[in-house]
Design a protein around this motif. Sequence first.
Motif, PDB file in Angstrom:
ATOM      1  N   LEU A 126      42.216   5.564  -1.728  1.00 16.64           N
ATOM      2  CA  LEU A 126      41.683   5.431  -3.085  1.00 16.64           C
ATOM      3  C   LEU A 126      41.702   3.978  -3.521  1.00 16.64           C
ATOM      4  O   LEU A 126      40.807   3.504  -4.221  1.00 16.64           O
ATOM      5  N   GLY A 127      42.750   3.245  -3.101  1.00 16.67           N
ATOM      6  CA  GLY A 127      42.819   1.826  -3.432  1.00 16.67           C
ATOM      7  C   GLY A 127      41.680   1.052  -2.817  1.00 16.67           C
ATOM      8  O   GLY A 127      41.102   0.154  -3.449  1.00 16.67           O
ATOM      9  N   ARG A 128      41.321   1.382  -1.578  1.00 16.17           N
ATOM     10  CA  ARG A 128      40.200   0.684  -0.937  1.00 16.17           C
ATOM     11  C   ARG A 128      38.888   0.969  -1.658  1.00 16.17           C
ATOM     12  O   ARG A 128      38.010   0.099  -1.742  1.00 16.17           O
ATOM     13  N   PHE A 129      38.756   2.209  -2.183  1.00 19.71           N
ATOM     14  CA  PHE A 129      37.543   2.486  -2.961  1.00 19.71           C
ATOM     15  C   PHE A 129      37.485   1.622  -4.215  1.00 19.71           C
ATOM     16  O   PHE A 129      36.448   1.057  -4.557  1.00 19.71           O
ATOM     17  N   LEU A 130      38.624   1.495  -4.916  1.00 18.05           N
ATOM     18  CA  LEU A 130      38.642   0.682  -6.131  1.00 18.05           C
ATOM     19  C   LEU A 130      38.380  -0.784  -5.821  1.00 18.05           C
ATOM     20  O   LEU A 130      37.800  -1.508  -6.635  1.00 18.05           O
ATOM     21  N   GLU A 131      38.791  -1.246  -4.639  1.00 15.92           N
ATOM     22  CA  GLU A 131      38.527  -2.631  -4.268  1.00 15.92           C
ATOM     23  C   GLU A 131      37.033  -2.902  -4.157  1.00 15.92           C
ATOM     24  O   GLU A 131      36.584  -4.029  -4.358  1.00 15.92           O
ATOM     25  N   GLY A 132      36.270  -1.869  -3.827  1.00 16.41           N
ATOM     26  CA  GLY A 132      34.825  -2.041  -3.691  1.00 16.41           C
ATOM     27  C   GLY A 132      34.051  -1.880  -4.984  1.00 16.41           C
ATOM     28  O   GLY A 132      32.825  -2.013  -4.997  1.00 16.41           O
ATOM     29  N   VAL A 133      34.760  -1.575  -6.083  1.00 12.61           N
ATOM     30  CA  VAL A 133      34.075  -1.412  -7.368  1.00 12.61           C
ATOM     31  C   VAL A 133      33.646  -2.774  -7.900  1.00 12.61           C
ATOM     32  O   VAL A 133      34.391  -3.751  -7.833  1.00 12.61           O
ATOM     33  N   ASN A 134      32.448  -2.858  -8.411  1.00 12.26           N
ATOM     34  CA  ASN A 134      31.907  -4.124  -8.925  1.00 12.26           C
ATOM     35  C   ASN A 134      32.504  -4.434 -10.286  1.00 12.26           C
ATOM     36  O   ASN A 134      32.147  -3.828 -11.275  1.00 12.26           O
ATOM     37  N   LEU A 135      33.406  -5.390 -10.348  1.00 13.30           N
ATOM     38  CA  LEU A 135      34.008  -5.810 -11.607  1.00 13.30           C
ATOM     39  C   LEU A 135      33.765  -7.294 -11.814  1.00 13.30           C
ATOM     40  O   LEU A 135      33.248  -7.988 -10.928  1.00 13.30           O
ATOM     41  N   SER A 136      34.155  -7.791 -12.967  1.00 10.88           N
ATOM     42  CA  SER A 136      34.071  -9.227 -13.214  1.00 10.88           C
ATOM     43  C   SER A 136      35.107  -9.937 -12.352  1.00 10.88           C
ATOM     44  O   SER A 136      36.028  -9.312 -11.824  1.00 10.88           O
ATOM     45  N   PRO A 137      34.986 -11.263 -12.212  1.00  7.88           N
ATOM     46  CA  PRO A 137      35.920 -11.984 -11.328  1.00  7.88           C
ATOM     47  C   PRO A 137      37.382 -11.737 -11.662  1.00  7.88           C
ATOM     48  O   PRO A 137      38.217 -11.647 -10.762  1.00  7.88           O
ATOM     49  N   GLY A 138      37.744 -11.661 -12.932  1.00  5.00           N
ATOM     50  CA  GLY A 138      39.137 -11.475 -13.303  1.00  5.00           C
ATOM     51  C   GLY A 138      39.491 -10.052 -13.661  1.00  5.00           C
ATOM     52  O   GLY A 138      40.630  -9.781 -14.053  1.00  5.00           O
ATOM     53  N   GLY A 139      38.543  -9.104 -13.574  1.00  2.00           N
ATOM     54  CA  GLY A 139      38.797  -7.724 -13.973  1.00  2.00           C
ATOM     55  C   GLY A 139      39.501  -6.936 -12.886  1.00  2.00           C
ATOM     56  O   GLY A 139      39.438  -7.264 -11.706  1.00  2.00           O
ATOM     57  N   SER A 180      44.820   0.939  -6.893  1.00 10.63           N
ATOM     58  CA  SER A 180      44.497  -0.277  -7.631  1.00 10.63           C
ATOM     59  C   SER A 180      43.430  -1.048  -6.875  1.00 10.63           C
ATOM     60  O   SER A 180      43.356  -0.991  -5.638  1.00 10.63           O
ATOM     61  N   SER A 181      42.587  -1.767  -7.629  1.00 12.01           N
ATOM     62  CA  SER A 181      41.558  -2.592  -7.003  1.00 12.01           C
ATOM     63  C   SER A 181      42.129  -3.886  -6.451  1.00 12.01           C
ATOM     64  O   SER A 181      41.466  -4.587  -5.692  1.00 12.01           O
ATOM     65  N   ALA A 182      43.363  -4.237  -6.826  1.00 17.86           N
ATOM     66  CA  ALA A 182      44.029  -5.423  -6.301  1.00 17.86           C
ATOM     67  C   ALA A 182      44.955  -5.017  -5.163  1.00 17.86           C
ATOM     68  O   ALA A 182      45.404  -3.870  -5.095  1.00 17.86           O
ATOM     69  N   PRO A 183      45.250  -5.938  -4.238  1.00 16.42           N
ATOM     70  CA  PRO A 183      46.210  -5.617  -3.175  1.00 16.42           C
ATOM     71  C   PRO A 183      47.508  -5.106  -3.783  1.00 16.42           C
ATOM     72  O   PRO A 183      48.043  -5.693  -4.719  1.00 16.42           O
ATOM     73  N   GLU A 184      48.010  -3.995  -3.239  1.00 21.55           N
ATOM     74  CA  GLU A 184      49.113  -3.327  -3.922  1.00 21.55           C
ATOM     75  C   GLU A 184      50.100  -2.744  -2.913  1.00 21.55           C
ATOM     76  O   GLU A 184      49.755  -2.441  -1.768  1.00 21.55           O
ATOM     77  N   GLN A 211      50.190  -8.921 -11.889  1.00 23.56           N
ATOM     78  CA  GLN A 211      50.724  -9.160 -13.225  1.00 23.56           C
ATOM     79  C   GLN A 211      49.841  -8.519 -14.284  1.00 23.56           C
ATOM     80  O   GLN A 211      50.330  -8.005 -15.295  1.00 23.56           O
ATOM     81  N   LEU A 212      48.510  -8.529 -14.045  1.00 24.60           N
ATOM     82  CA  LEU A 212      47.590  -7.946 -15.020  1.00 24.60           C
ATOM     83  C   LEU A 212      47.825  -6.447 -15.149  1.00 24.60           C
ATOM     84  O   LEU A 212      47.751  -5.885 -16.252  1.00 24.60           O
ATOM     85  N   VAL A 213      48.121  -5.761 -14.031  1.00 26.80           N
ATOM     86  CA  VAL A 213      48.403  -4.326 -14.088  1.00 26.80           C
ATOM     87  C   VAL A 213      49.686  -4.079 -14.883  1.00 26.80           C
ATOM     88  O   VAL A 213      49.744  -3.190 -15.746  1.00 26.80           O
ATOM     89  N   LEU A 266      45.287   8.790 -15.133  1.00 25.23           N
ATOM     90  CA  LEU A 266      44.593   7.908 -16.065  1.00 25.23           C
ATOM     91  C   LEU A 266      43.892   6.810 -15.276  1.00 25.23           C
ATOM     92  O   LEU A 266      44.514   6.151 -14.431  1.00 25.23           O
ATOM     93  N   VAL A 267      42.586   6.624 -15.541  1.00 24.49           N
ATOM     94  CA  VAL A 267      41.819   5.540 -14.927  1.00 24.49           C
ATOM     95  C   VAL A 267      41.744   4.400 -15.934  1.00 24.49           C
ATOM     96  O   VAL A 267      41.264   4.579 -17.051  1.00 24.49           O
ATOM     97  N   VAL A 268      42.229   3.233 -15.541  1.00 28.95           N
ATOM     98  CA  VAL A 268      42.300   2.086 -16.450  1.00 28.95           C
ATOM     99  C   VAL A 268      41.426   0.975 -15.892  1.00 28.95           C
ATOM    100  O   VAL A 268      41.535   0.614 -14.717  1.00 28.95           O
ATOM    101  N   VAL A 269      40.551   0.440 -16.740  1.00 32.30           N
ATOM    102  CA  VAL A 269      39.723  -0.720 -16.397  1.00 32.30           C
ATOM    103  C   VAL A 269      40.024  -1.815 -17.410  1.00 32.30           C
ATOM    104  O   VAL A 269      39.935  -1.587 -18.618  1.00 32.30           O
ATOM    105  N   VAL A 270      40.410  -2.999 -16.925  1.00 33.10           N
ATOM    106  CA  VAL A 270      40.732  -4.126 -17.802  1.00 33.10           C
ATOM    107  C   VAL A 270      39.870  -5.320 -17.385  1.00 33.10           C
ATOM    108  O   VAL A 270      39.800  -5.663 -16.194  1.00 33.10           O
ATOM    109  N   ILE A 271      39.186  -5.937 -18.366  1.00 33.36           N
ATOM    110  CA  ILE A 271      38.256  -7.038 -18.095  1.00 33.36           C
ATOM    111  C   ILE A 271      38.553  -8.179 -19.059  1.00 33.36           C
ATOM    112  O   ILE A 271      38.519  -7.986 -20.279  1.00 33.36           O
TER     113      ILE A 271
END
Length: 659
Positions: A232-245, A259-263, A284-286, A334-339
């Motif tokens: 699931l983490g690898r799927f989130l890594e492929g989601v198109n987000l902003s550079p810092g999102g 998580s979309s970040a290495p975890e 840290q953002l998470v 809970l699915v959380v998106v932070v941008i």
Amino acid sequence: MRRSRFKSILPPRPRTCSQLPLRVVLVVPFLLQIFASVGLTGWLSVRNGREAVRDIVVQLGSTTSDRIIDRVGNYLQLTHQIHKVNAAAIRNGILDPNNFAELEAHFRDRIHLDENIDYLYFANEAGDFIGVQRHDNGLYEVKERDTSVSPLMKIYALDRGGDRTKRVAQKEYDPRQRTWYQSAKVLGRPTWSEVYMAADLNVLNITPAYPLYDDRGQFFGVLGSDIILSDLGRFLEGVNLSPGGQAFIVERCGELIASSAPETYAVKVGRQKRQNLAKNSRSQLVRVTVAAISQQFGTLNAVKEVQEFAYRFEGTRQLVRVTPLRDEFGLEWLVVVVIPETDFMGDIEQHTRTTILLCLLAAGIATIFGLITSRWINITIERLGIASRTMAGGKLDREVPASPIYELNILANSFNRMAAQLRSSFEELEERVAQRTAQLKYEKEKSETLLLNILPEPIARRLKQEPGAIAEHFEEATILFADIVGFTPLSARLKPVELVTLLDRIFSAFDDLADRFGLEKIKTIGDAYMVVGGLPVPRKDHAEAIAKMALEMQRSVAIFRQEHQTDLQIRIGINTGVVVAGVIGRKKFIYDLWGDAVNVASRMESSGEPGKIQVTAAVYQRLKHCFLLEERGIINVKGKGKTAAYWLIAERSRATADR
């Protein structure tokens, strides 16, 4: 003559000291308006740019959340659907849960067909286990535990043809002790296991488990499939987000799912590994975002619906969207998106500087053109004043207040005179409009009356508001069919006009009865008449009202027969049941009924006897307490077979009064 008259209407007036030249009055406010407009435009441009960025960020967060919910939700539901199909195959005898070779082949084929499924297995109450797994390198393994031979689970490699090649490992393993097996057995329904450490891969899994029961309702085993959190983490890594999102999925207890970040999803606690908490994430953002959610809503459990909010982190505004992900099998994530807003603000700052320069340039150019335009407008208005005085003629009942500006004062006087002429024209026009409105109102009333003669009032009102087919289901309505017996021979003796007039008198009397008892006439076909009770507005006494109308129809025909010395009689059939009523088609539509109850009512009429009212057993049950009925017996109804029928004789209170 006309020219001399106009010249005498409004003689030129000298400009007084209190009246300012238009050039002075126009230029100063005009310049002030230019600077105010340009300044306001620049400010709004900057502000709207920032608002547009925020809207884009919100939309990106919403789109990303929806995509994650859709993809992850479908992925998670897929395994339950596969278990459901496999369970059905076992129940129907297509798969034998005791034949592990057959289960192995079926699991292998299913995994081969669906790239989203990597591992399928089955375990029973004896501790037996069979499972097929596909690895990232495309190779397959089969894992088997047969307690009749050994308590060890043995792992075999499969070649591309699906045959076992060699045993690659073996280890102690009892599926009955695993959390997925126990959860399904205890709950007795498809469910999700807790997140647990895989027995042989050393990764965190969650299992959709499906309990199996035999024909006697005895539990005998569980179907399962592993979902690895890192996938699931690898799927989130492929989601198109902003550079810092970032995007991540967390359980309501605070444990991290993906998580979309290495975890790091598993951490050591003593000698065992357990699921990592989101507040201990490598990102840290998470960590900060989870803390902000808890601060905003108290706890993660308090988030019951989609929530959006913003917080500041390292001087940057962070936009957060929290979306619950739940399903019918007990999943609660809970699915959380932070941008970060700054990901989109770089270009806005550059555009802001460009906007300010353009605004200053526009103000300068507008000032020059404003001075030129003001002089031109002044000359134009003076000429317009002269032209207005020439066109004006006649007196005004009301006058436009004088203006301190000389030129506009001339315009005021001239337009006051033109207003008088326009007033007369408007009064005439209003009179014509009133006449036309009255005519249109009359025509509309005629159309409304015609429509209400065709359709019931509620249906007509609904059809005007919602054009198209209308169909409504009614659990209970009573239908009456009536046919005039002896009408065919009579038609041979009468002229067509006389025949239609005769039929109109009879059916008009029936229409009056329908209005009297609050019933809905549906249609007439030849000498047949159809009416229904209980729709389009439901009522409880629909059967009683139909029965009363049927008795009155008999009396009306009897009076008509006596007055005209004819042998006309009426045959009536009544039934109560479920119907569908509505309007279909685009031209020459009518309000009609459909359903088996309608057909039975028609058969009651056609199989009845002249001068009598035949009803079904359903009608008899509704009327037997307040009407006199006689049992006719069992009759053969076309399409229904043997059916009980009754004769409706009279209303009890009326029959008592007659005696």
